[in-house]
Design a protein around this motif. Structure first.
Motif, PDB file in Angstrom:
ATOM      1  N   ASP A 191       0.858  -1.197   0.000  1.00 12.66           N
ATOM      2  CA  ASP A 191       0.000   0.000   0.000  1.00 12.66           C
ATOM      3  C   ASP A 191       0.892   1.244   0.000  1.00 12.66           C
ATOM      4  N   PRO A 192       1.336   1.668  -1.169  1.00  7.91           N
ATOM      5  CA  PRO A 192       2.282   2.783  -1.241  1.00  7.91           C
ATOM      6  C   PRO A 192       1.755   4.075  -0.618  1.00  7.91           C
ATOM      7  N   ILE A 193       0.457   4.337  -0.778  1.00  5.43           N
ATOM      8  CA  ILE A 193      -0.097   5.583  -0.234  1.00  5.43           C
ATOM      9  C   ILE A 193       0.076   5.589   1.292  1.00  5.43           C
ATOM     10  N   GLU A 194      -0.213   4.437   1.923  1.00  7.26           N
ATOM     11  CA  GLU A 194      -0.067   4.320   3.376  1.00  7.26           C
ATOM     12  C   GLU A 194       1.413   4.384   3.777  1.00  7.26           C
ATOM     13  N   ALA A 195       2.287   3.746   2.972  1.00  3.44           N
ATOM     14  CA  ALA A 195       3.724   3.783   3.258  1.00  3.44           C
ATOM     15  C   ALA A 195       4.230   5.220   3.247  1.00  3.44           C
ATOM     16  N   TRP A 196       3.729   6.022   2.312  1.00  2.08           N
ATOM     17  CA  TRP A 196       4.133   7.432   2.265  1.00  2.08           C
ATOM     18  C   TRP A 196       3.610   8.205   3.472  1.00  2.08           C
ATOM     19  N   ARG A 197       2.421   7.815   3.949  1.00  3.84           N
ATOM     20  CA  ARG A 197       1.868   8.492   5.129  1.00  3.84           C
ATOM     21  C   ARG A 197       2.801   8.291   6.323  1.00  3.84           C
ATOM     22  N   SER A 198       3.264   7.055   6.526  1.00  6.51           N
ATOM     23  CA  SER A 198       4.106   6.836   7.709  1.00  6.51           C
ATOM     24  C   SER A 198       5.511   7.394   7.489  1.00  6.51           C
ATOM     25  N   HIS A 199       6.011   7.346   6.274  1.00  6.55           N
ATOM     26  CA  HIS A 199       7.328   7.942   5.993  1.00  6.55           C
ATOM     27  C   HIS A 199       7.279   9.453   6.235  1.00  6.55           C
ATOM     28  N   ASN A 200       6.221  10.093   5.790  1.00 11.25           N
ATOM     29  CA  ASN A 200       6.074  11.533   6.038  1.00 11.25           C
ATOM     30  C   ASN A 200       6.061  11.846   7.527  1.00 11.25           C
ATOM     31  N   ALA A 201       5.459  10.938   8.331  1.00 12.55           N
ATOM     32  CA  ALA A 201       5.412  11.169   9.774  1.00 12.55           C
ATOM     33  C   ALA A 201       6.814  11.153  10.367  1.00 12.55           C
ATOM     34  N   SER A 207      12.085  16.936  11.499  1.00 16.15           N
ATOM     35  CA  SER A 207      12.024  18.386  11.293  1.00 16.15           C
ATOM     36  C   SER A 207      11.653  19.076  12.601  1.00 16.15           C
ATOM     37  N   ALA A 208      10.663  18.486  13.311  1.00 17.92           N
ATOM     38  CA  ALA A 208      10.199  19.098  14.562  1.00 17.92           C
ATOM     39  C   ALA A 208      11.341  19.155  15.585  1.00 17.92           C
ATOM     40  N   TRP A 209      12.154  18.069  15.650  1.00 20.94           N
ATOM     41  CA  TRP A 209      13.271  18.053  16.595  1.00 20.94           C
ATOM     42  C   TRP A 209      14.262  19.176  16.256  1.00 20.94           C
ATOM     43  N   LEU A 210      14.592  19.288  14.972  1.00 24.49           N
ATOM     44  CA  LEU A 210      15.552  20.314  14.554  1.00 24.49           C
ATOM     45  C   LEU A 210      14.989  21.714  14.802  1.00 24.49           C
ATOM     46  N   ASN A 211      13.715  21.899  14.536  1.00 23.64           N
ATOM     47  CA  ASN A 211      13.112  23.215  14.785  1.00 23.64           C
ATOM     48  C   ASN A 211      13.125  23.553  16.271  1.00 23.64           C
ATOM     49  N   TRP A 237      12.868  24.016   9.509  1.00 25.33           N
ATOM     50  CA  TRP A 237      13.157  22.748   8.828  1.00 25.33           C
ATOM     51  C   TRP A 237      11.873  22.131   8.277  1.00 25.33           C
ATOM     52  N   HIS A 238      11.999  21.556   7.102  1.00 24.15           N
ATOM     53  CA  HIS A 238      10.881  20.849   6.501  1.00 24.15           C
ATOM     54  C   HIS A 238      11.362  19.494   5.984  1.00 24.15           C
ATOM     55  N   GLY A 239      10.416  18.609   5.755  1.00 24.86           N
ATOM     56  CA  GLY A 239      10.745  17.315   5.163  1.00 24.86           C
ATOM     57  C   GLY A 239       9.470  16.581   4.828  1.00 24.86           C
ATOM     58  N   GLY A 240       9.459  15.863   3.723  1.00 22.37           N
ATOM     59  CA  GLY A 240       8.280  15.080   3.335  1.00 22.37           C
ATOM     60  C   GLY A 240       7.142  15.970   2.896  1.00 22.37           C
ATOM     61  N   ALA A 241       5.933  15.597   3.346  1.00 16.90           N
ATOM     62  CA  ALA A 241       4.749  16.352   2.918  1.00 16.90           C
ATOM     63  C   ALA A 241       4.788  17.761   3.470  1.00 16.90           C
ATOM     64  N   THR A 256      11.754  11.028  -1.520  1.00 18.89           N
ATOM     65  CA  THR A 256      12.423  12.011  -0.672  1.00 18.89           C
ATOM     66  C   THR A 256      12.818  11.360   0.638  1.00 18.89           C
ATOM     67  N   GLU A 257      13.993  11.692   1.124  1.00 14.00           N
ATOM     68  CA  GLU A 257      14.480  11.183   2.407  1.00 14.00           C
ATOM     69  C   GLU A 257      15.035  12.317   3.258  1.00 14.00           C
ATOM     70  N   GLU A 258      15.024  13.531   2.756  1.00  6.19           N
ATOM     71  CA  GLU A 258      15.732  14.646   3.375  1.00  6.19           C
ATOM     72  C   GLU A 258      14.860  15.454   4.325  1.00  6.19           C
ATOM     73  N   VAL A 259      15.536  16.094   5.324  1.00  4.83           N
ATOM     74  CA  VAL A 259      14.953  17.259   5.980  1.00  4.83           C
ATOM     75  C   VAL A 259      15.868  18.422   5.634  1.00  4.83           C
TER      76      VAL A 259
END
Lengths: 417, 417
Positions: A191-201, A207-211, A237-241, A256-259
């Protein structure tokens, strides 16, 4: 006895269809009634068609696609008069800018031969790129300002596959590149759509830690690298969605794998070496070494493509300064694949990197409301170019530096600390 | 014993290259430093590439090509929301108009499946065409006003060949359509450029004779046809090569067999029947019968595609009046080939025809200096559409009528009298 056969086609149609769905739904989050402007190499026709289908099924108003043709590009270098290399279709790019202003989304399929122009006159390549960058700026600004939802994804064109896997027969090369693209784009999963949801999380958490840390600078150390990158005032910082100014949450890059955030254009000091070759508009630039003083590159060399690099650095005032700094663990799936893609969309997601040139306004607190002057005052760089290049490896340590000078380990030997 | 083989490829590459040269040199007479905007079906890629090469070799500044894709068009009809069918890429057409204003030439490769949309909802086809016509108008005006050098030529796309030769295997159908296109385009001859020079001289001679006659009207008689077409005041006959307002002599259509001028939009009376089916934007309209009163179509029917025809006639104020009248001998090479191409570029050159809609300003004495108001005052029609349809056959007689009522035979049984 019969041979066991795998899929007869080098590009698995089921996974390609999943990629098209991920591009339309996760990548663009295309809205009902929204127009789409797509660009693609002609070899990527099968993916462009599937994206068109899924875009209309998602409610697209009108899908308009521009196909580029490597043969036409080469015909220009072989036959056109010299004056041609200062020309660009500004009427087309101005039209694209207008489409974005009217609400269109933007999708680019990557897949060109990364070395298409490697044997052409670097001066002509540079002139053509500069003319194109100037003409393209009004359209590109809508992308770099994140005014609209946009996405880049990739198709395994034969001319690209032949560069990545030069020792394989072309069908096998395409198959291997397709598999690598599908894995990196998470469409080999159930389920790629779901995989992207958790990767974005996961990316959002980093990003939140760096911010939360509010570092004023990052310090990089490793072989050939001793670099301090000041971060822009009020950087974010941003990353993913991410949410575009039109309110749509999209994933601009698949994969994408970056922040990433905005460095301070005048507060970068020291030396840094590239860790992967950079494919830039059809030429390869390898083993880049540069030295920064007060944010400006004052020395630059490369073992290959140095003439192209030096011309790029002279594009404009901002092309010797950086506009993006991005963190990627060395163990990222793309890095772990061991494939060198010669394509920034992939290689930048296998390695920590920085980008020469234009910054992203969204990488500031309340970036959407800032004027170009306010962005510049906070340290955001401005340029016609935005060129990512890879400086990460398993030998790089990165520390965050707080305003009071306190150092916090961010990465050790290429991994999150 | 071995088989004797002819060219293995359905489309002879030598003749295709000659067609590209004719398109660039005779068709466009592309100037050194001039940009070129090209459109082509994706199936026509081999011809587009050769034209690109010869355009650059002729000194083109920049060649920009837009490929249309039948699969994408069908995906829209299968999947898009209803509101999509009122949308058109005006930002792109406005950009094209700008390119022409900046001096670019225009080349279109014809080759689409003439029946692509035959099974789609005619109401949607009509809405999409109307939206497109409105958006395209600013760009099309530069063509109909002959501001720039332009050309249409053709490529034997498989989807088109399959309609023309439905009983042949696809490779043979493509080969036969290719041969018919090459013959009609005079590229099967030893020196096509020279062949076009002498063909243009013949068409110029016919135009000069007609211009010398200063007919005020033409009268057509034949089965189902009793039609008087008043000619516009100060009309001028043209045919073959012609000088655009930018000073370049070009051949807008490859092939072309017609001489043509502007009828008077308010002085057409009587009935006329079509003699060949008309392929209009993916649907077929056959056995058209119309009756004119004071230049306006007041009755119209068709045995096939009548709903599309009736919608087209309601496009705007000018779509029920005619903007072009053209004379073609029944013995024209295209007619003699016996092939029904379902493509106006060819079929209109096999038969006398008229066009609904927009007139050509160049078909007036000093047309280049006339305002739209002056053109209208002389009887020139104005419309979003320009649709040629065939009314000639070997059973049609045409007389020229002078201002004093004197009748002069122009054509008898479809041939020059």
């Amino acid at each position: 006895m019969t041979n066991l056969s795998v899929s007869a086609e080098p590009v698995d149609p089921v996974q390609l269809d999943k990629l098209a769905q991920v591009a339309v739904h996760t990548g663009l989050q295309l809205q009902v009634g929204q127009d789409l402007v797509m660009t693609a190499p002609i070899a990527a026709l099968p993916l462009a068609r599937l994206i068109t289908k899924h875009a209309y099924a998602a409610g697209a108003g009108l899908v308009t696609t521009f196909y580029s043709d490597e043969e036409a590009t080469l015909a220009r270098y072989s036959h056109a008069p010299d004056a041609s290399f200062d020309r660009a279709p500004s009427w087309l790019y101005d039209g694209m800018a207008k489409a974005y202003e009217n609400g269109a989304a933007r999708l680019a399929i990557a897949g060109d031969n990364p070395l298409l122009l490697a044997s052409q006159d670097p001066a002509r390549v540079s002139r053509a790129n500069t003319a194109n960058s100037i003409a393209y700026k009004p359209a590109l600004e809508h992308i770099s300002n994140f005014d609209i939802n946009w996405n880049i994804c990739a198709y395994p064109s034969p001319s690209w596959a032949a560069q990545v896997f030069p020792d394989l027969p072309i069908d096998q090369a395409v198959r291997k590149l397709a598999e690598a693209i599908f894995a990196a784009s998470r469409v080999n999963l159930e389920d790629p759509i779901e995989a992207w949801r958790s990767h974005n999380a996961v990316l959002a958490e980093r990003s939140a830690w760096l911010n939360g840390q509010r570092f004023s600078a990052l310090h990089y150390s490793g072989p050939g690298t001793d670099l301090t990158i000041g971060l822009a005032d009020d950087h974010e910082w941003h990353g993913g969605a991410s949410v575009a100014k039109n309110g749509v949450t999209c994933n601009p890059n698949i994969p994408t794998e970056e922040v990433f955030t905005t460095p301070h254009a005048h507060r970068v000091e020291g030396t840094v070496s590239s860790t992967k070759p950079l494919s830039y508009q059809g030429t390869l630039i390898d083993e880049i070494q540069v030295r920064f003083e007060a944010g400006r590159i004052v020395e630059a060399s490369a073992s290959r493509g140095e003439d192209v690099l030096l011309k790029v650095l002279d594009t404009d005032e901002g092309s010797r300064r950086i506009g993006e700094v991005a963190l990627v663990p060395h163990s990222s799936p793309i890095s772990a694949s061991g494939v060198l893609f010669y394509n920034t969309l992939f290689d930048e997601n296998a390695s920590c990197h920085i980008a020469l040139g234009q910054c992203y306004s969204k990488c500031f607190v309340d970036g959407a409301s800032l004027t170009p002057e306010q962005i510049a005052a906070k340290g955001g760089n401005s340029s016609l170019i935005h060129i990512d290049w890879m400086i990460g490896s398993d030998q790089i340590d990165i520390d965050g530096i707080r305003a009071d000078g306190e150092k916090v380990p961010v990465m050790r030997k290429g991994e999150w600390a």
